[in-house]
Design an enzyme around this catalytic site. Sequence first.
Site, PDB file in Angstrom:
ATOM      1  N   ALA A   1       0.831  -1.202   0.000  1.00  0.00           N
ATOM      2  CA  ALA A   1       0.000   0.000   0.000  1.00  0.00           C
ATOM      3  C   ALA A   1       0.867   1.253   0.000  1.00  0.00           C
ATOM      4  O   ALA A   1       1.665   1.466   0.915  1.00  0.00           O
ATOM      5  CB  ALA A   1      -0.926   0.004   1.215  1.00  0.00           C
TER       6      ALA A   1
ATOM      7  N   THR B   1      11.214   1.117  -2.792  1.00  0.00           N
ATOM      8  CA  THR B   1      11.691   1.528  -4.102  1.00  0.00           C
ATOM      9  C   THR B   1      13.171   1.892  -4.092  1.00  0.00           C
ATOM     10  O   THR B   1      13.707   2.298  -3.051  1.00  0.00           O
ATOM     11  CB  THR B   1      10.880   2.746  -4.590  1.00  0.00           C
ATOM     12  OG1 THR B   1      11.450   3.283  -5.782  1.00  0.00           O
ATOM     13  CG2 THR B   1      10.880   3.864  -3.544  1.00  0.00           C
ATOM     14  N   ASP B   2      13.813   1.805  -5.258  1.00  0.00           N
ATOM     15  CA  ASP B   2      15.198   2.244  -5.370  1.00  0.00           C
ATOM     16  C   ASP B   2      15.322   3.765  -5.306  1.00  0.00           C
ATOM     17  O   ASP B   2      16.416   4.297  -5.110  1.00  0.00           O
ATOM     18  CB  ASP B   2      15.836   1.718  -6.659  1.00  0.00           C
ATOM     19  CG  ASP B   2      15.114   2.142  -7.934  1.00  0.00           C
ATOM     20  OD1 ASP B   2      14.086   2.839  -7.845  1.00  0.00           O
ATOM     21  OD2 ASP B   2      15.581   1.765  -9.036  1.00  0.00           O
ATOM     22  N   GLU B   3      14.213   4.487  -5.450  1.00  0.00           N
ATOM     23  CA  GLU B   3      14.274   5.954  -5.474  1.00  0.00           C
ATOM     24  C   GLU B   3      14.690   6.555  -4.128  1.00  0.00           C
ATOM     25  O   GLU B   3      15.088   7.717  -4.072  1.00  0.00           O
ATOM     26  CB  GLU B   3      12.938   6.536  -5.937  1.00  0.00           C
ATOM     27  CG  GLU B   3      12.609   6.140  -7.361  1.00  0.00           C
ATOM     28  CD  GLU B   3      11.430   6.901  -7.936  1.00  0.00           C
ATOM     29  OE1 GLU B   3      11.319   8.118  -7.678  1.00  0.00           O
ATOM     30  OE2 GLU B   3      10.623   6.271  -8.638  1.00  0.00           O
TER      31      GLU B   3
ATOM     32  N   TYR C   1       7.674  11.914  -3.173  1.00  0.00           N
ATOM     33  CA  TYR C   1       7.397  10.479  -3.166  1.00  0.00           C
ATOM     34  C   TYR C   1       8.538   9.694  -2.535  1.00  0.00           C
ATOM     35  O   TYR C   1       8.340   8.916  -1.590  1.00  0.00           O
ATOM     36  CB  TYR C   1       7.145   9.967  -4.587  1.00  0.00           C
ATOM     37  CG  TYR C   1       7.290   8.475  -4.713  1.00  0.00           C
ATOM     38  CD1 TYR C   1       6.488   7.615  -3.965  1.00  0.00           C
ATOM     39  CD2 TYR C   1       8.253   7.907  -5.556  1.00  0.00           C
ATOM     40  CE1 TYR C   1       6.642   6.231  -4.064  1.00  0.00           C
ATOM     41  CE2 TYR C   1       8.404   6.539  -5.665  1.00  0.00           C
ATOM     42  CZ  TYR C   1       7.598   5.703  -4.913  1.00  0.00           C
ATOM     43  OH  TYR C   1       7.752   4.341  -5.003  1.00  0.00           O
TER      44      TYR C   1
ATOM     45  N   LYS D   1       8.742   7.448   0.995  1.00  0.00           N
ATOM     46  CA  LYS D   1       9.110   6.035   1.052  1.00  0.00           C
ATOM     47  C   LYS D   1      10.348   5.821   1.911  1.00  0.00           C
ATOM     48  O   LYS D   1      10.436   4.825   2.642  1.00  0.00           O
ATOM     49  CB  LYS D   1       9.329   5.488  -0.364  1.00  0.00           C
ATOM     50  CG  LYS D   1       8.064   5.316  -1.165  1.00  0.00           C
ATOM     51  CD  LYS D   1       7.080   4.339  -0.548  1.00  0.00           C
ATOM     52  CE  LYS D   1       7.568   2.914  -0.636  1.00  0.00           C
ATOM     53  NZ  LYS D   1       6.552   1.932  -0.115  1.00  0.00           N
TER      54      LYS D   1
ATOM     55  N   ASN E   1      12.323   0.050 -11.403  1.00  0.00           N
ATOM     56  CA  ASN E   1      11.075   0.340 -12.117  1.00  0.00           C
ATOM     57  C   ASN E   1      10.401  -0.940 -12.592  1.00  0.00           C
ATOM     58  O   ASN E   1      10.986  -1.717 -13.348  1.00  0.00           O
ATOM     59  CB  ASN E   1      11.350   1.227 -13.333  1.00  0.00           C
ATOM     60  CG  ASN E   1      11.455   2.687 -12.976  1.00  0.00           C
ATOM     61  OD1 ASN E   1      11.917   3.041 -11.894  1.00  0.00           O
ATOM     62  ND2 ASN E   1      11.024   3.546 -13.882  1.00  0.00           N
TER      63      ASN E   1
ATOM     64  N   LEU F   1       5.329   5.339 -17.583  1.00  0.00           N
ATOM     65  CA  LEU F   1       5.863   5.520 -18.918  1.00  0.00           C
ATOM     66  C   LEU F   1       5.379   4.489 -19.930  1.00  0.00           C
ATOM     67  O   LEU F   1       4.836   4.854 -20.986  1.00  0.00           O
ATOM     68  CB  LEU F   1       7.401   5.502 -18.870  1.00  0.00           C
ATOM     69  CG  LEU F   1       8.108   5.642 -20.220  1.00  0.00           C
ATOM     70  CD1 LEU F   1       7.809   6.989 -20.855  1.00  0.00           C
ATOM     71  CD2 LEU F   1       9.609   5.433 -20.057  1.00  0.00           C
TER      72      LEU F   1
ATOM     73  N   ARG G   1      16.881   4.238 -16.186  1.00  0.00           N
ATOM     74  CA  ARG G   1      16.256   3.434 -15.137  1.00  0.00           C
ATOM     75  C   ARG G   1      16.606   1.964 -15.357  1.00  0.00           C
ATOM     76  O   ARG G   1      16.910   1.540 -16.470  1.00  0.00           O
ATOM     77  CB  ARG G   1      14.729   3.607 -15.142  1.00  0.00           C
ATOM     78  CG  ARG G   1      14.242   5.041 -14.924  1.00  0.00           C
ATOM     79  CD  ARG G   1      14.560   5.502 -13.516  1.00  0.00           C
ATOM     80  NE  ARG G   1      14.068   6.845 -13.236  1.00  0.00           N
ATOM     81  CZ  ARG G   1      14.789   7.949 -13.325  1.00  0.00           C
ATOM     82  NH1 ARG G   1      16.056   7.880 -13.735  1.00  0.00           N
ATOM     83  NH2 ARG G   1      14.282   9.127 -13.023  1.00  0.00           N
TER      84      ARG G   1
ATOM     85  N   ASP H   1      11.115  19.065 -18.851  1.00  0.00           N
ATOM     86  CA  ASP H   1      11.415  18.075 -17.823  1.00  0.00           C
ATOM     87  C   ASP H   1      10.677  18.399 -16.536  1.00  0.00           C
ATOM     88  O   ASP H   1      10.323  19.548 -16.258  1.00  0.00           O
ATOM     89  CB  ASP H   1      12.923  18.054 -17.542  1.00  0.00           C
ATOM     90  CG  ASP H   1      13.405  16.693 -17.085  1.00  0.00           C
ATOM     91  OD1 ASP H   1      12.553  15.825 -16.821  1.00  0.00           O
ATOM     92  OD2 ASP H   1      14.621  16.500 -16.985  1.00  0.00           O
TER      93      ASP H   1
END
Length: 353
Positions: free
Chosen positions: A80, A132-134, A158, A162, A187, A198, A222, A288
């Site tokens: 979630a 996430t890897d972000e 975001y 996380k 991703n 995307l 990515r 961008d």
Amino acid sequence: MILVTGGAGFIGANFVLDWLRQHDEPVLNLDKLTYAGNPRNLDSLRDDPRHIFIKGDIGERELVGKLLALHRPRAIVNFAAESHVDRSIHGPEDFIQTNVVGTFHLLEEARGHWMNLPEAEKTTFRFLHVSTDEVYGSLGQEDAPFTEDTPFAPNSPYSASKAASDHLVRAYHHTYGLPTLTTNCSNNYGPYQFPEKLIPLIILNATRGKPLPIYGDGMNVRDWLYVSDHCTAILEVLDKGRPGEVYNVGGWNEMPNIEIVERVCTLLDEMRPDPAGPYQRLVTYVTDRPGHDRRYAIDATRIHRELGWRPAETFATGIRKTVQWYLEHMDWVEDVASGEYRKWLDTNYAGRN
């Protein structure tokens, strides 16, 4: 039984479907059903008694507590989350509420449930947090890929939300002993992905003859992971991962965005040729987004070394399956590409040259 949160979303729904294809163990599925949580993703389970669906928020502590007491799951798998960077730029508060406050409330209820379990059940209980890897920030062109020890450096609301949730999960293990596991993935792509991301956005716009918007110069890189491979990795971590550990999950497929778009266009030219000409004619470079991370890359050595996991799909096989799925399920795409989605497109791309 296991409890899956966010199990009507893209990755969560794929996980639930894969789980019930491989296990008889029931799934208690808790999902708030925001714009990206789609009950149609789970249509094949409508009459399956092993799937119990509850509409609700992980932040509703009373509801979560009642579900844990009633169903006594042996594990919680937490998908979630609010998960789209662009949406977090336009409206960060929802990301803080779900990803930070919601995860905190879920952890609190999980901790109370776990502490009251008999010793044998307490030992085998797991709380698996999907991230996430972000959270690691952005890499330079020559930098080594992210490892589990890479310091956090989130650059969007975001990824910051996380990162905060990852820290909470870590703290609940080290402070209270809750047997947590965290996965940080690259991703994802594949069936049932909401068309703000995307790959499905490009497929949908191309089939409608609309511009294919590419941020900046299209050279943001990515690592791409087919969603079923991600689900398999989560199964391995849940089954064999060491409590308190973090596992990076990557596809070993680093590519710039423009190459992704070109490859999708080539497949569409093959599978559904357009009389007006090749789909690449629709590629349109737009302004961008703010703070756009240049490159992500995952070093998935630990999960391979410790648990024996590697992705089964190459990007070539995974993207072909993905494009084919969307072309065969345009009714699903048209159903989700309305209302909230159209409003989002107007918000995100308005004023971009």
